[in-house]
Design a protein around this motif. Structure first.
Motif, PDB file in Angstrom:
ATOM      1  N   GLY A  76       0.809  -1.217   0.000  1.00 13.02           N
ATOM      2  CA  GLY A  76       0.000   0.000   0.000  1.00 13.02           C
ATOM      3  C   GLY A  76       0.839   1.262   0.000  1.00 13.02           C
ATOM      4  N   LEU A  77       1.912   1.274   0.778  1.00 10.63           N
ATOM      5  CA  LEU A  77       2.796   2.437   0.804  1.00 10.63           C
ATOM      6  C   LEU A  77       3.496   2.611  -0.538  1.00 10.63           C
ATOM      7  CD1 LEU A  77       4.365   2.021   4.355  1.00 10.63           C
ATOM      8  CD2 LEU A  77       2.562   3.608   3.666  1.00 10.63           C
ATOM      9  N   GLY A  78       3.860   1.494  -1.149  1.00 10.50           N
ATOM     10  CA  GLY A  78       4.470   1.560  -2.467  1.00 10.50           C
ATOM     11  C   GLY A  78       3.532   2.115  -3.520  1.00 10.50           C
ATOM     12  N   ARG A  79       2.269   1.731  -3.436  1.00  9.97           N
ATOM     13  CA  ARG A  79       1.294   2.255  -4.396  1.00  9.97           C
ATOM     14  C   ARG A  79       1.093   3.751  -4.226  1.00  9.97           C
ATOM     15  NH1 ARG A  79      -1.204  -2.902  -3.450  1.00  9.97           N
ATOM     16  NH2 ARG A  79      -2.451  -2.049  -1.739  1.00  9.97           N
ATOM     17  N   GLU A  80       1.395   4.267  -3.036  1.00  9.90           N
ATOM     18  CA  GLU A  80       1.311   5.712  -2.803  1.00  9.90           C
ATOM     19  C   GLU A  80       2.604   6.428  -3.184  1.00  9.90           C
ATOM     20  OE1 GLU A  80      -1.122   7.706  -2.046  1.00  9.90           O
ATOM     21  OE2 GLU A  80      -2.601   6.094  -1.931  1.00  9.90           O
ATOM     22  N   GLY A  81       3.549   5.687  -3.768  1.00  6.61           N
ATOM     23  CA  GLY A  81       4.746   6.317  -4.306  1.00  6.61           C
ATOM     24  C   GLY A  81       6.012   6.178  -3.496  1.00  6.61           C
ATOM     25  N   ALA A  82       5.926   5.570  -2.311  1.00  9.36           N
ATOM     26  CA  ALA A  82       7.109   5.469  -1.463  1.00  9.36           C
ATOM     27  C   ALA A  82       8.096   4.432  -1.986  1.00  9.36           C
ATOM     28  CB  ALA A  82       6.706   5.103  -0.038  1.00  9.36           C
ATOM     29  N   THR A  83       9.368   4.678  -1.747  1.00  9.10           N
ATOM     30  CA  THR A  83      10.367   3.612  -1.814  1.00  9.10           C
ATOM     31  C   THR A  83      10.250   2.837  -0.513  1.00  9.10           C
ATOM     32  OG1 THR A  83      11.897   4.852  -3.210  1.00  9.10           O
ATOM     33  CG2 THR A  83      12.825   3.088  -1.857  1.00  9.10           C
ATOM     34  N   VAL A  84       9.969   1.553  -0.598  1.00  8.22           N
ATOM     35  CA  VAL A  84       9.659   0.768   0.592  1.00  8.22           C
ATOM     36  C   VAL A  84      10.836  -0.140   0.946  1.00  8.22           C
ATOM     37  CG1 VAL A  84       8.029  -0.775   1.701  1.00  8.22           C
ATOM     38  CG2 VAL A  84       7.239   0.784  -0.081  1.00  8.22           C
ATOM     39  N   VAL A  85      11.375   0.064   2.137  1.00  4.03           N
ATOM     40  CA  VAL A  85      12.421  -0.809   2.664  1.00  4.03           C
ATOM     41  C   VAL A  85      11.723  -1.916   3.443  1.00  4.03           C
ATOM     42  CG1 VAL A  85      14.468  -0.965   4.101  1.00  4.03           C
ATOM     43  CG2 VAL A  85      13.993   1.144   2.831  1.00  4.03           C
ATOM     44  N   CYS A  86      11.841  -3.129   2.955  1.00  6.07           N
ATOM     45  CA  CYS A  86      11.143  -4.270   3.537  1.00  6.07           C
ATOM     46  C   CYS A  86      12.101  -5.034   4.438  1.00  6.07           C
ATOM     47  CB  CYS A  86      10.612  -5.179   2.435  1.00  6.07           C
ATOM     48  SG  CYS A  86       9.441  -4.388   1.327  1.00  6.07           S
ATOM     49  N   VAL A  87      11.729  -5.165   5.705  1.00  2.99           N
ATOM     50  CA  VAL A  87      12.588  -5.800   6.694  1.00  2.99           C
ATOM     51  C   VAL A  87      11.912  -7.067   7.207  1.00  2.99           C
ATOM     52  CG1 VAL A  87      13.753  -5.523   8.918  1.00  2.99           C
ATOM     53  CG2 VAL A  87      13.513  -3.554   7.375  1.00  2.99           C
ATOM     54  N   ALA A  88      12.657  -8.162   7.239  1.00  2.00           N
ATOM     55  CA  ALA A  88      12.188  -9.419   7.812  1.00  2.00           C
ATOM     56  C   ALA A  88      13.404 -10.284   8.091  1.00  2.00           C
ATOM     57  CB  ALA A  88      11.207 -10.126   6.878  1.00  2.00           C
ATOM     58  N   ARG A  89      13.196 -11.337   8.845  1.00  2.77           N
ATOM     59  CA  ARG A  89      14.323 -12.173   9.275  1.00  2.77           C
ATOM     60  C   ARG A  89      14.768 -13.165   8.205  1.00  2.77           C
ATOM     61  NH1 ARG A  89      13.267 -15.603  14.565  1.00  2.77           N
ATOM     62  NH2 ARG A  89      11.636 -16.418  13.185  1.00  2.77           N
ATOM     63  N   ASP A  90      13.821 -13.772   7.489  1.00  3.93           N
ATOM     64  CA  ASP A  90      14.118 -14.829   6.526  1.00  3.93           C
ATOM     65  C   ASP A  90      14.486 -14.208   5.176  1.00  3.93           C
ATOM     66  OD1 ASP A  90      14.020 -16.868   4.614  1.00  3.93           O
ATOM     67  OD2 ASP A  90      12.464 -17.970   5.669  1.00  3.93           O
ATOM     68  N   PRO A  91      15.759 -14.241   4.769  1.00  3.21           N
ATOM     69  CA  PRO A  91      16.157 -13.577   3.519  1.00  3.21           C
ATOM     70  C   PRO A  91      15.457 -14.137   2.287  1.00  3.21           C
ATOM     71  CG  PRO A  91      18.084 -14.145   4.841  1.00  3.21           C
ATOM     72  CD  PRO A  91      16.905 -14.833   5.466  1.00  3.21           C
ATOM     73  N   GLU A  92      15.269 -15.439   2.216  1.00  4.42           N
ATOM     74  CA  GLU A  92      14.656 -16.030   1.030  1.00  4.42           C
ATOM     75  C   GLU A  92      13.198 -15.606   0.905  1.00  4.42           C
ATOM     76  OE1 GLU A  92      15.180 -20.213   0.837  1.00  4.42           O
ATOM     77  OE2 GLU A  92      17.380 -20.108   0.812  1.00  4.42           O
ATOM     78  N   ARG A  93      12.469 -15.683   2.004  1.00  5.29           N
ATOM     79  CA  ARG A  93      11.065 -15.278   1.966  1.00  5.29           C
ATOM     80  C   ARG A  93      10.940 -13.786   1.680  1.00  5.29           C
ATOM     81  NH1 ARG A  93       6.467 -17.694   6.024  1.00  5.29           N
ATOM     82  NH2 ARG A  93       4.665 -16.857   4.910  1.00  5.29           N
ATOM     83  N   LEU A  94      11.873 -13.013   2.230  1.00  3.45           N
ATOM     84  CA  LEU A  94      11.847 -11.571   1.992  1.00  3.45           C
ATOM     85  C   LEU A  94      12.120 -11.263   0.526  1.00  3.45           C
ATOM     86  CD1 LEU A  94      11.609  -8.733   3.197  1.00  3.45           C
ATOM     87  CD2 LEU A  94      14.062  -8.831   3.694  1.00  3.45           C
ATOM     88  N   ASP A  95      13.083 -11.959  -0.062  1.00  2.00           N
ATOM     89  CA  ASP A  95      13.380 -11.740  -1.478  1.00  2.00           C
ATOM     90  C   ASP A  95      12.175 -12.070  -2.349  1.00  2.00           C
ATOM     91  OD1 ASP A  95      15.934 -10.810  -1.096  1.00  2.00           O
ATOM     92  OD2 ASP A  95      16.913 -12.738  -1.458  1.00  2.00           O
ATOM     93  N   GLU A  96      11.458 -13.130  -2.002  1.00  2.00           N
ATOM     94  CA  GLU A  96      10.261 -13.489  -2.760  1.00  2.00           C
ATOM     95  C   GLU A  96       9.213 -12.386  -2.673  1.00  2.00           C
ATOM     96  OE1 GLU A  96       8.962 -17.182  -1.180  1.00  2.00           O
ATOM     97  OE2 GLU A  96      10.652 -18.341  -1.990  1.00  2.00           O
ATOM     98  N   ALA A  97       9.042 -11.833  -1.468  1.00  2.00           N
ATOM     99  CA  ALA A  97       8.055 -10.765  -1.280  1.00  2.00           C
ATOM    100  C   ALA A  97       8.448  -9.518  -2.062  1.00  2.00           C
ATOM    101  CB  ALA A  97       7.910 -10.442   0.210  1.00  2.00           C
ATOM    102  N   VAL A  98       9.718  -9.149  -2.001  1.00  3.44           N
ATOM    103  CA  VAL A  98      10.182  -7.956  -2.709  1.00  3.44           C
ATOM    104  C   VAL A  98      10.073  -8.150  -4.215  1.00  3.44           C
ATOM    105  CG1 VAL A  98      12.241  -6.567  -3.211  1.00  3.44           C
ATOM    106  CG2 VAL A  98      11.631  -7.099  -0.847  1.00  3.44           C
ATOM    107  N   PHE A  99      10.378  -9.343  -4.695  1.00  4.27           N
ATOM    108  CA  PHE A  99      10.227  -9.618  -6.126  1.00  4.27           C
ATOM    109  C   PHE A  99       8.777  -9.431  -6.562  1.00  4.27           C
ATOM    110  CE2 PHE A  99       9.209 -12.565  -9.584  1.00  4.27           C
ATOM    111  CZ  PHE A  99      10.108 -12.148 -10.553  1.00  4.27           C
ATOM    112  N   LYS A 100       7.852  -9.921  -5.763  1.00  2.00           N
ATOM    113  CA  LYS A 100       6.427  -9.770  -6.082  1.00  2.00           C
ATOM    114  C   LYS A 100       6.037  -8.287  -6.080  1.00  2.00           C
ATOM    115  CE  LYS A 100       1.807 -11.268  -4.659  1.00  2.00           C
ATOM    116  NZ  LYS A 100       1.023 -12.042  -3.649  1.00  2.00           N
ATOM    117  N   LEU A 101       6.505  -7.538  -5.097  1.00  2.00           N
ATOM    118  CA  LEU A 101       6.205  -6.107  -5.041  1.00  2.00           C
ATOM    119  C   LEU A 101       6.741  -5.387  -6.273  1.00  2.00           C
ATOM    120  CD1 LEU A 101       6.986  -5.433  -1.270  1.00  2.00           C
ATOM    121  CD2 LEU A 101       4.726  -5.334  -2.335  1.00  2.00           C
ATOM    122  N   ARG A 102       7.973  -5.697  -6.645  1.00  2.00           N
ATOM    123  CA  ARG A 102       8.560  -5.056  -7.825  1.00  2.00           C
ATOM    124  C   ARG A 102       7.809  -5.431  -9.093  1.00  2.00           C
ATOM    125  NH1 ARG A 102      14.967  -6.168  -6.454  1.00  2.00           N
ATOM    126  NH2 ARG A 102      15.229  -4.475  -4.926  1.00  2.00           N
TER     127      ARG A 102
END
Length: 246
Positions: free
Chosen positions: A26-52
């Protein structure tokens, strides 16, 4: 068309899944650059790929929020992106569902508190000073109904989680008063999103993760001033855009 957060940087913890992911989207859709923080790097990469893939400017910043030293180094890791304008503390650990006060271990108590309460404190210390200097910033702490002492917060199990969320509510209010309740341009609020269909809330929860994220996004993007020119109300626990007693 200009969006609410164009040119802004938002940092969201717990962004690899559930409500945190929906907040990041939602923040990304409003134009923000979103820094996504989580513990699991693989799961985080999957989420960021989907967002991009969805056109959102998202950056992965893996971090074990249960390790204070790693949290303290997070600002340095993302410094090239610029100052953080929006901080959403969404990561939490539930702990054992039957962990009552006399049946939990100190190790469990500390692990829950480290992520659920201590990490938001450290991240506020890290990013709020620059917000105050700019007289502009939003901090939203994702709490829970379990942290409400006027609601279901003082019955049942998950004692470490309930107490940590109550502490998060107190941290929210205290820091909001320390920053002038919006008069210095920084707004500090908490949200009890309601039980949502996430890994923690379960598949039978009444709300979707997107519905759980809606009030968080509203607090991050609402006007700073009311029609009469006074600051928007802040330092509160919100649900469905309404302030709750806690």
């Amino acid at each position: 068309m200009e969006r609410t957060l164009d040119g802004k940087v938002a940092l969201v913890t717990g962004a690899s899944r559930g409500i945190g992911y929906e907040v990041a989207a939602g923040l990304g859709r409003e134009g923000a650059t979103v820094v996504c923080v989580a513990r699991d790097p693989e799961r985080l990469d999957e989420a960021v790929f989907k967002l991009r893939t969805d056109g959102i400017d998202a950056v992965a910043a893996p971090c074990d929020l249960g390790q204070p030293g790693l949290v303290a180094r997070l600002p340095e890791k993302i410094a090239e992106l610029g100052e953080v304008d929006v901080l959403v503390n969404g990561a939490a650990i539930l702990g054992g569902r039957t962990s009552k006060t006399l049946r939990t271990t100190y190790a469990e108590w500390r692990s829950v508190s480290a992520v659920t309460l201590d990490a938001p404190f450290l991240l506020i210390q890290a990013f709020a000073p620059a917000m105050m200097a700019r007289r502009s910033g939003r901090i939203v702490n994702i709490s829970a109904d379990e942290g409400r002492m006027t609601g279901p917060g003082n019955t049942g199990g998950v004692a470490p989680y309930r107490v940590a969320k109550a502490g998060l509510n107190a941290l929210t209010r205290n820091f909001a008063y320390e920053t002038g309740l919006g008069r210095r341009g920084v707004f500090v609020d908490a949200v009890a999103p309601g039980r949502s269909r996430t890994d923690m809330g379960g598949a039978d929860a009444p709300r979707s993760a997107a519905e759980g994220a809606e009030t968080v996004l509203w607090l991050c993007t609402r006007p700073a001033a009311q029609p009469d020119g006074t600051p928007a109300p802040t330092g509160l626990l919100w649900q469905d855009r309404e302030a709750l007693a806690w």
